[in-house]
Design a protein around this motif. Structure first.
Motif, PDB file in Angstrom:
ATOM      1  N   GLY A  87       1.910   1.777   0.122  1.00 21.41           N
ATOM      2  CA  GLY A  87       2.436   0.828  -0.847  1.00 21.41           C
ATOM      3  C   GLY A  87       3.444  -0.128  -0.250  1.00 21.41           C
ATOM      4  N   TYR A  88       4.228  -0.752  -1.109  1.00 28.17           N
ATOM      5  CA  TYR A  88       5.138  -1.812  -0.702  1.00 28.17           C
ATOM      6  C   TYR A  88       6.584  -1.430  -0.970  1.00 28.17           C
ATOM      7  CZ  TYR A  88       0.986  -4.605  -0.238  1.00 28.17           C
ATOM      8  OH  TYR A  88      -0.237  -5.073   0.174  1.00 28.17           O
ATOM      9  N   GLU A  89       7.406  -1.588   0.044  1.00 28.45           N
ATOM     10  CA  GLU A  89       8.848  -1.372  -0.069  1.00 28.45           C
ATOM     11  C   GLU A  89       9.552  -2.560   0.541  1.00 28.45           C
ATOM     12  OE1 GLU A  89      10.439   1.027  -1.662  1.00 28.45           O
ATOM     13  OE2 GLU A  89       8.563   2.013  -2.173  1.00 28.45           O
ATOM     14  N   PRO A  90      10.397  -3.272  -0.103  1.00 29.47           N
ATOM     15  CA  PRO A  90      10.721  -3.114  -1.525  1.00 29.47           C
ATOM     16  C   PRO A  90       9.610  -3.710  -2.397  1.00 29.47           C
ATOM     17  CG  PRO A  90      12.020  -4.892  -0.598  1.00 29.47           C
ATOM     18  CD  PRO A  90      11.214  -4.298   0.534  1.00 29.47           C
ATOM     19  N   ASP A  92       9.716  -4.874  -5.449  1.00 33.15           N
ATOM     20  CA  ASP A  92      10.091  -6.070  -6.211  1.00 33.15           C
ATOM     21  C   ASP A  92       9.769  -7.355  -5.445  1.00 33.15           C
ATOM     22  OD1 ASP A  92      10.922  -4.565  -8.332  1.00 33.15           O
ATOM     23  OD2 ASP A  92      13.048  -4.661  -7.823  1.00 33.15           O
ATOM     24  N   ASP A  93       9.979  -7.357  -4.140  1.00 32.65           N
ATOM     25  CA  ASP A  93       9.662  -8.543  -3.342  1.00 32.65           C
ATOM     26  C   ASP A  93       8.170  -8.844  -3.386  1.00 32.65           C
ATOM     27  OD1 ASP A  93      12.339  -8.669  -2.696  1.00 32.65           O
ATOM     28  OD2 ASP A  93      12.076  -7.905  -0.653  1.00 32.65           O
ATOM     29  N   PHE A  94       7.360  -7.800  -3.244  1.00 28.98           N
ATOM     30  CA  PHE A  94       5.905  -7.964  -3.308  1.00 28.98           C
ATOM     31  C   PHE A  94       5.491  -8.495  -4.680  1.00 28.98           C
ATOM     32  CE2 PHE A  94       1.849  -6.145  -4.708  1.00 28.98           C
ATOM     33  CZ  PHE A  94       0.997  -6.764  -3.820  1.00 28.98           C
ATOM     34  N   ALA A  95       5.996  -7.877  -5.747  1.00 31.29           N
ATOM     35  CA  ALA A  95       5.621  -8.267  -7.110  1.00 31.29           C
ATOM     36  C   ALA A  95       6.054  -9.701  -7.419  1.00 31.29           C
ATOM     37  CB  ALA A  95       6.224  -7.290  -8.117  1.00 31.29           C
ATOM     38  N   THR A  96       7.239 -10.089  -6.964  1.00 29.66           N
ATOM     39  CA  THR A  96       7.735 -11.443  -7.207  1.00 29.66           C
ATOM     40  C   THR A  96       6.880 -12.479  -6.487  1.00 29.66           C
ATOM     41  OG1 THR A  96       9.977 -10.622  -7.507  1.00 29.66           O
ATOM     42  CG2 THR A  96       9.746 -12.953  -6.974  1.00 29.66           C
ATOM     43  N   HIS A  97       6.555 -12.213  -5.234  1.00 24.77           N
ATOM     44  CA  HIS A  97       5.726 -13.150  -4.465  1.00 24.77           C
ATOM     45  C   HIS A  97       4.330 -13.252  -5.070  1.00 24.77           C
ATOM     46  CE1 HIS A  97       3.383 -14.794  -1.090  1.00 24.77           C
ATOM     47  NE2 HIS A  97       4.504 -15.464  -0.844  1.00 24.77           N
ATOM     48  N   LEU A  98       3.761 -12.129  -5.468  1.00 20.78           N
ATOM     49  CA  LEU A  98       2.439 -12.133  -6.085  1.00 20.78           C
ATOM     50  C   LEU A  98       2.460 -12.917  -7.393  1.00 20.78           C
ATOM     51  CD1 LEU A  98      -0.519 -11.065  -6.074  1.00 20.78           C
ATOM     52  CD2 LEU A  98       0.348  -9.146  -7.424  1.00 20.78           C
ATOM     53  N   ALA A  99       3.476 -12.713  -8.225  1.00 20.90           N
ATOM     54  CA  ALA A  99       3.576 -13.421  -9.505  1.00 20.90           C
ATOM     55  C   ALA A  99       3.698 -14.924  -9.284  1.00 20.90           C
ATOM     56  CB  ALA A  99       4.759 -12.887 -10.310  1.00 20.90           C
ATOM     57  N   GLY A 119      -4.443   1.659  -3.071  1.00 19.39           N
ATOM     58  CA  GLY A 119      -4.563   1.741  -1.619  1.00 19.39           C
ATOM     59  C   GLY A 119      -6.016   1.755  -1.166  1.00 19.39           C
ATOM     60  N   PRO A 120      -6.238   1.867   0.153  1.00 19.89           N
ATOM     61  CA  PRO A 120      -7.589   1.797   0.708  1.00 19.89           C
ATOM     62  C   PRO A 120      -8.506   2.928   0.241  1.00 19.89           C
ATOM     63  CG  PRO A 120      -6.014   2.442   2.398  1.00 19.89           C
ATOM     64  CD  PRO A 120      -5.226   2.069   1.177  1.00 19.89           C
ATOM     65  N   ASP A 121      -7.909   4.053  -0.143  1.00 20.25           N
ATOM     66  CA  ASP A 121      -8.711   5.172  -0.632  1.00 20.25           C
ATOM     67  C   ASP A 121      -8.891   5.139  -2.143  1.00 20.25           C
ATOM     68  OD1 ASP A 121      -6.102   5.701  -1.274  1.00 20.25           O
ATOM     69  OD2 ASP A 121      -6.043   7.687  -0.355  1.00 20.25           O
ATOM     70  N   GLY A 122      -8.394   4.071  -2.789  1.00 16.98           N
ATOM     71  CA  GLY A 122      -8.546   3.924  -4.234  1.00 16.98           C
ATOM     72  C   GLY A 122      -7.450   4.566  -5.061  1.00 16.98           C
ATOM     73  N   VAL A 123      -6.493   5.234  -4.422  1.00 11.78           N
ATOM     74  CA  VAL A 123      -5.409   5.887  -5.163  1.00 11.78           C
ATOM     75  C   VAL A 123      -4.369   4.854  -5.579  1.00 11.78           C
ATOM     76  CG1 VAL A 123      -3.511   7.559  -4.990  1.00 11.78           C
ATOM     77  CG2 VAL A 123      -5.732   8.100  -4.014  1.00 11.78           C
ATOM     78  N   ARG A 124      -3.933   4.943  -6.835  1.00 14.45           N
ATOM     79  CA  ARG A 124      -2.931   4.001  -7.322  1.00 14.45           C
ATOM     80  C   ARG A 124      -1.593   4.281  -6.656  1.00 14.45           C
ATOM     81  NH1 ARG A 124      -1.945   3.337 -13.586  1.00 14.45           N
ATOM     82  NH2 ARG A 124      -0.851   5.301 -13.320  1.00 14.45           N
ATOM     83  N   LEU A 125      -1.026   3.221  -6.038  1.00 10.57           N
ATOM     84  CA  LEU A 125       0.240   3.315  -5.327  1.00 10.57           C
ATOM     85  C   LEU A 125       1.406   2.849  -6.183  1.00 10.57           C
ATOM     86  CD1 LEU A 125      -0.978   1.757  -1.959  1.00 10.57           C
ATOM     87  CD2 LEU A 125      -0.796   4.197  -2.541  1.00 10.57           C
ATOM     88  N   HIS A 126       1.166   1.842  -7.014  1.00 10.28           N
ATOM     89  CA  HIS A 126       2.221   1.283  -7.864  1.00 10.28           C
ATOM     90  C   HIS A 126       1.649   0.977  -9.245  1.00 10.28           C
ATOM     91  CE1 HIS A 126       4.847   0.571  -4.406  1.00 10.28           C
ATOM     92  NE2 HIS A 126       3.829  -0.002  -3.798  1.00 10.28           N
ATOM     93  N   ASN A 127       2.477   1.169 -10.254  1.00  9.57           N
ATOM     94  CA  ASN A 127       2.175   0.754 -11.621  1.00  9.57           C
ATOM     95  C   ASN A 127       3.443   0.121 -12.161  1.00  9.57           C
ATOM     96  OD1 ASN A 127       2.335   1.913 -14.761  1.00  9.57           O
ATOM     97  ND2 ASN A 127       0.446   0.909 -14.177  1.00  9.57           N
TER      98      ASN A 127
END
Length: 136
Positions: A87-90, A92-99, A119-127
């Protein structure tokens, strides 16, 4: 009376356990028995193209699918597929840039959205949700 009390206790135990008919707690219907929800559908061509534009605009090049659709209640659901396993750390930075990128692509985010990152295996990393519930 002595026979009714054990039956009532058993019924209360079953009701309070949170188990549904299918064996999963009602609040975990989207979760598999083995862990968090998984994305199993292949990435569509339009989701791959949107992800390519995202990477070209300075976004994470590990993102290989971005799709958006409204759910049955009208909430916008963003689905991101990434090659990152952790996933992404931090986040918030990822979500802000994506938005910001999606807003520039004319995706309406003003009423809030739910962002799911897989993720690449299909498992949810963030909600992540920006939806504000209307309370009377």
């Amino acid at each position: 009376m002595k026979r009714i009390l054990p039956v009532l206790c058993l019924a209360a135990t079953v009701l309070l356990s949170g188990c549904g008919v299918e064996g999963a707690a009602p609040w975990r219907k989207d979760a598999s028995e083995d862990g968090p929800p998984k994305a199993t559908a292949p990435v569509s061509e339009s989701a791959a193209e949107l992800a390519d534009r995202y990477g070209t605009s300075g976004g994470d090049k590990g993102v290989y699918g971005i799709s958006h659709a409204k759910d049955e209640s009208g909430v916008l659901v963003l689905t991101v597929r990434t090659r990152k396993k952790d996933g992404y750390e931090p986040f918030d930075d990822f979500a802000t840039h994506l938005a910001a990128f999606l807003a520039a692509e004319d995706v309406r985010l003003d009423k809030g959205y739910v962002l799911n990152v897989y993720g690449p295996d299909g498992v949810r990393l963030h909600n992540y949700s920006t939806v504000v519930e209307n309370t009377p």
